[in-house]
Design an enzyme around this catalytic site. Structure first.
Site, PDB file in Angstrom:
ATOM      1  N   SER A 145     -12.182  64.472  -8.238  1.00 17.45           N
ATOM      2  CA  SER A 145     -11.720  63.488  -7.261  1.00 17.45           C
ATOM      3  C   SER A 145     -11.269  64.165  -5.971  1.00 17.45           C
ATOM      4  CB  SER A 145     -10.613  62.636  -7.880  1.00 17.45           C
ATOM      5  OG  SER A 145     -10.237  61.590  -7.010  1.00 17.45           O
ATOM      6  N   ASP A 303     -12.958  59.495  -0.527  1.00 19.59           N
ATOM      7  CA  ASP A 303     -12.712  60.804  -1.124  1.00 19.59           C
ATOM      8  C   ASP A 303     -14.016  61.350  -1.713  1.00 19.59           C
ATOM      9  OD1 ASP A 303     -12.849  59.107  -3.312  1.00 19.59           O
ATOM     10  OD2 ASP A 303     -11.179  60.012  -4.375  1.00 19.59           O
ATOM     11  N   ASP A 305     -15.471  61.796  -4.555  1.00 19.12           N
ATOM     12  CA  ASP A 305     -16.260  61.045  -5.536  1.00 19.12           C
ATOM     13  C   ASP A 305     -16.356  59.562  -5.180  1.00 19.12           C
ATOM     14  OD1 ASP A 305     -13.513  60.738  -6.246  1.00 19.12           O
ATOM     15  OD2 ASP A 305     -14.077  60.143  -8.282  1.00 19.12           O
ATOM     16  N   ASP A 307     -14.399  56.973  -4.897  1.00 25.18           N
ATOM     17  CA  ASP A 307     -13.773  55.852  -5.598  1.00 25.18           C
ATOM     18  C   ASP A 307     -12.520  55.364  -4.870  1.00 25.18           C
ATOM     19  OD1 ASP A 307     -12.107  57.987  -6.243  1.00 25.18           O
ATOM     20  OD2 ASP A 307     -12.022  57.550  -8.386  1.00 25.18           O
TER      21      ASP A 307
END
Length: 576
Positions: A145, A303, A305, A307
């Site tokens: 993340s 960010d 990833d 999400d």
């Protein structure tokens, strides 16, 4: 010889580990602290999976710890008799992410389980979507993340597309812990796995289905058409959002999207930021420079990833760009989605807004205004996904929107994890809608305060690394648990919720009742005058987090009250 040193020597002596790994370990000779950090424990497979610093050792992310975790997952899938459905696998732009994804796939393949592996990096929400799209029994996403570049991670999802929750999380954890010897872990040659039909590469088919599903969630196409030239500056922060975010905005009609060139391409070293987190001000430095030059309406950052979504919106009165916290953008989108659904389709009787115990109380006020149910769950979007599954199983409850304070939300039920791609789409749609009313998103936010109350929420997050950090965090939690706060910054504690004990104690009456949520190491203080303080260790980073909130009679007063409470919370922490 200490246990950690024995583990270190065992890795050096064992022919199972490759020479590159051994060379890295040999370079640590004489550095007792570093050897201890790497070998004093196994990298913890928590309730969501793995996350740690990349490197050789039992307490690091490497091909061996990834394989070991995957063998435990494979054993659980076989125990459940679900091996025929396969596992979807995605990965992000971090160092070693493609390699870790392949190691996981080939371990599953060696256990006779198909792996649907994305051909290149994809966002977390598309992995959640893919699990459901392919009817897989589970999903693996290789990502850390927004953690610093030295980290990577491994999240596990179940067949509903949500990160694993009880009972699967505990049972998978047991299976992983039962794998004692790295040599017991299975793997196979990639060419053989492909030939056997076990390693299946996926891409365009899933991408197209995902984007088409998101496009159906647009509620006001006429507003987009009227303001298709809305000026948007976007940065994927060297991560996975670049292609899907630009594609969705283009396909729903936005024509004026500028991508921050220095942060456009994937790069696991995240060279333009120290910490690729849309909560951090520094991530917006380059985007804001462009925004000021072109007079943009809003600046967006996903960010790595993709999400979580951070944003700055323009205040036309001052000419300044104002940062929206995750609570603010969450409430803006919650109000916009529920309002628009009510106007366009009508709201269901069992409509639900889901949020978390550390998110703003404004969510409850929004739910009350629209006469929908508001559900609070533990921190972590997997618990929002779990509530969505509960709605499906009980055939009671219609999901309208879900968000958490850490910049994550989900519009639609195509996935069971937070989705910054659809959030970007919806926030731009909302901006276009409010522009038809001669309002900016900041004007819309102010109107929410005027309607629901001047809520102000904040967080103090302190990093405590290594063994001593873990001990310090445990000590702080134990001190607060045994000596509850009774008053702080002029607020009296009305009740204490200890989620680890599943207890809520009313301090005035002494009455104790259950919280009704799963056990978690969290303390929550209900304060007088609509205040709160919540303390919890982070589940993904070596941090302790203190969330607090107030409600004032104006924006200025709530700001002042929040500063005072924050100062006393910080002083309390420093004194411990």
């Amino acid at each position: 010889m200490s246990d950690y040193m024995q583990n270190y020597e065992a890795w050096l002596a064992n022919p199972y580990f490759d020479e590159k790994t051994k060379d890295e370990l040999k370079s640590l000779a004489g550095n007792d602290n570093e050897i201890k950090e790497r070998f004093y424990r196994d990298l913890e497979f928590g309730t969501g999976g793995l996350r740690g610093i990349i490197g050789a050792g039992t307490n690091r992310m490497n091909v061996y710890t990834v394989r070991k975790a995957t063998q435990g997952l494979a054993n659980y899938i076989k125990r459940m008799g679900a091996q025929d459905k396969g596992v979807a696998i995605a990965f992000d732009s971090r160092r070693m992410s493609p390699e870790f994804a392949d190691e996981a796939a080939l371990c599953l393949n060696a256990n006779g389980i198909k792996a649907y592996v994305f051909e290149s990096l994809r966002p977390t929400p598309e992995l959640s979507f893919a699990v459901r799209f392919y009817g897989a029994t589970a999903g693996i996403n290789v990502t850390a993340s927004h953690n610093p570049p030295e980290y990577n991670g491994y999240k596990v999802y179940w067949e509903d597309g949500a990160q694993i929750v009880a009972p699967h999380d505990v049972e998978i954890l047991k299976e992983v812990a039962a794998v004692k010897d790295y040599a017991d872990v299975l793997t196979m040659d990639k060419a053989e796995a492909i030939k056997a039909g076990l390693y299946i590469q996926i891409g365009k088919e899933c991408d197209d289905a995902y984007i088409e599903t998101l496009k159906k969630l647009v509620l006001r196409p006429e507003a987009i058409e009227a303001n298709k030239d809305l000026k948007v500056v976007y940065t994927p922060l060297h991560g996975t959002g670049n292609i899907p975010v630009r594609r969705i905005l283009k396909e729903i009609g936005f024509t004026n999207v500028t991508v921050v060139p220095e942060q456009e391409l994937p790069d696991g070293n995240f060279p333009t930021v120290s910490y690729p987190n849309p909560e951090a001000k520094e991530t917006f430095t380059l985007g804001l420079e462009i925004a000021k030059k072109i007079d943009a309406d809003l600046v967006l950052a996903t960010d790595p990833d993709a999400d979580r979504l951070g944003c700055y919106v323009k205040d036309t009165k001052s000419g300044e760009y104002i940062s929206l916290t995750g609570n603010m953008s969450g409430c803006l989108l919650a109000d916009y989605e529920i309002m628009s659904t009510k106007e366009k389709k009508g709201l269901p009787e069992d409509g639900a807004l889901i949020t978390t115990i550390v998110s703003t109380d404004m969510a409850k006020a929004i739910a009350e205004y629209y006469k929908v149910n508001c559900y609070e769950v533990l921190t972590g979007f997997k618990f929002i996904g779990g509530m969505m599954r509960q709605f499906e199983e009980q055939k009671k409850g219609t999901y309208l929107f879900g968000f958490e304070e850490s910049y994550g939300c989900l519009i639609g039920d195509h996935a069971r994890d937070k989705d910054a791609v659809v959030a970007t789409m919806a926030l731009c749609e909302a901006a276009a809608y409010y522009k038809t009313k001669n309002m900016t998103l900041w004007d819309a936010m102010v109107s929410l305060y005027d309607r629901y109350g001047y809520y102000k929420d904040d967080i103090i997050s302190v990093t405590m690394k290594g063994i001593t950090g873990l001990e310090k965090i445990a000590s702080i939690m134990e001190t607060l648990r045994s000596n509850p706060i009774t008053e702080i910054a002029g607020y009296k504690t009305l009740a204490v919720r200890d989620y680890k004990k599943d207890e809520r104690k009313d301090l005035a009456t002494g009455k104790v009742e259950k919280t009704g949520l799963p056990s978690s190491n969290v303390l929550y203080y209900e304060l007088s005058d609509n205040g709160y303080l919540c303390v919890r260790p982070s589940g993904t980073e070596p941090k302790i987090k203190l969330y607090f909130g107030v409600k004032g009679s104006s924006l200025a007063e709530s700001e002042e009250l929040s500063k005072k409470l924050g100062a006393e919370v910080k002083a309390m922490l420093e004194a411990m």
